[in-house]
Design an enzyme around this catalytic site. Structure first.
Site, PDB file in Angstrom:
ATOM      1  N   ASN A   1       0.659  -1.181   0.118  1.00  0.00           N
ATOM      2  CA  ASN A   1      -0.015   0.128   0.083  1.00  0.00           C
ATOM      3  C   ASN A   1       0.781   1.218   0.024  1.00  0.00           C
ATOM      4  OD1 ASN A   1      -2.634   1.081  -0.407  1.00  0.00           O
ATOM      5  ND2 ASN A   1      -3.438  -0.749   0.960  1.00  0.00           N
TER       6      ASN A   1
ATOM      7  N   ASP B   1      -3.751   2.617   4.631  1.00  0.00           N
ATOM      8  CA  ASP B   1      -3.747   2.523   3.465  1.00  0.00           C
ATOM      9  C   ASP B   1      -2.893   3.386   2.740  1.00  0.00           C
ATOM     10  OD1 ASP B   1      -5.082   1.994   0.839  1.00  0.00           O
ATOM     11  OD2 ASP B   1      -7.093   1.588   1.642  1.00  0.00           O
TER      12      ASP B   1
END
Length: 299
Positions: free
Chosen positions: A154, A204
């Protein structure tokens, strides 16, 4: 402190919006909708949205030095021609792993396109673990692999002095740092600089600001958090009216606005009723800090 304002500037209903990138030349925000296989470009002046649909999940997009864009599509690094909507493969990875796809990617200060892979999800954040790797596409189109055993590759970015690479493997619930060699692109000496707290949920996408602090979008946490990578302390939390916040970047004419992408996949009908802007693009102003321009791919 200036007062922070959060607005949904584009109600796009992205299934999984990701990889926001500001294109200064056109005053536009680029982003992707991974499962919809779309690259989108939103003109902040005309408010017009254009999109290109590709033949596989598209997980990140970046500017290209010679014009046009590059994107990670399926397990390929691709050159993207916006005019004729075509994508040409520059390199391919994970050919032995049929169920894999790229996830987040970003260009480093030397013009290399870093991006990592993951197994295709059964449901959001539910997948076969340790299937991913981190790669970089060099300007001459050769690919280097840094490491494997990644769950969900990510967020990524580089320190302002170009000596540290920051990276998130989501299911480690950690923001990690590596020593980084700008000349060779090599990374080493991995360490954790921040462990997410329970209510922050899953780390994220990520970006750096002009003060060298990191901003991390927290999936299922409905927030972006600002971290000091040197002290490992959280400095600020900005909550959004949607829970599945996925990534963030700075943009606007002086990079003083933050743009945040989010997702709606995995939400039940009740959740969608409560969060009608889920899947939209959000703009945050009044943060009192600016970002830096994205680096273009040099190949």
């Amino acid at each position: 402190m200036s007062s922070i304002k959060i607005e949904c500037v584009l109600r796009e209903n992205c299934r999984c919006g990701e990889s926001p990138v500001w294109e200064e030349a056109s005053s536009s925000l680029l982003f992707v909708d991974i499962p919809a296989k779309k690259v989108c470009r939103w003109d902040s002046l005309s408010k017009r949205m254009q999109q290109v649909t590709l033949d596989a999940p598209v997980s990140s997009v970046a500017l290209r030095q010679g014009g046009g864009y590059v994107a990670t599509v399926g397990t390929k690094f691709c050159a993207l021609n916006w005019e004729d909507h075509s994508a040409v493969a520059l390199a391919s990875v994970d050919e032995d792993k049929r169920n894999n796809r790229f996830n987040d990617g970003k260009v480093d200060p030397a013009g290399r396109y870093f991006a990592g892979t993951m197994a295709e999800e059964i449901a959001p954040a539910v997948l076969e673990r340790h299937q991913g790797s981190l790669y970089s596409l060099f300007p001459d189109h050769h690919v280097e692999k840094y490491f494997d055993q990644v769950d969900i590759s990510n967020g990524l970015d580089w320190s302002l002095d170009h000596k540290i690479f920051y990276y998130i493997d989501s299911l480690s619930y950690s923001v990690d740092a590596f020593d980084y060699d700008l000349q060779t692109g090599k990374i080493s000496n991995r360490r954790s600089i921040y462990k997410l707290e329970k209510e922050e949920q899953i780390p994220d996408g990520m970006c750096i600001d002009a003060e060298g602090k990191l901003w991390v979008a927290c999936y299922n946490g409905g927030r972006v958090i600002r971290l000091d990578p040197e002290t490992g302390k959280r400095l600020q939390t900005v909550k959004l009216p949607v829970v599945k916040t996925t990534s963030c970047c700075f943009g606007g004419k002086d990079y003083s606005e933050m743009y945040v992408t989010c997702a709606r996949d995995g939400m039940d009908p009740e959740g969608l009723l409560q969060q009608p802007e889920a899947g939209g693009i959000f703009k945050i102003t009044g943060l009192g800090v600016k970002g830096i321009p994205p680096y273009p791919y040099a190949g």
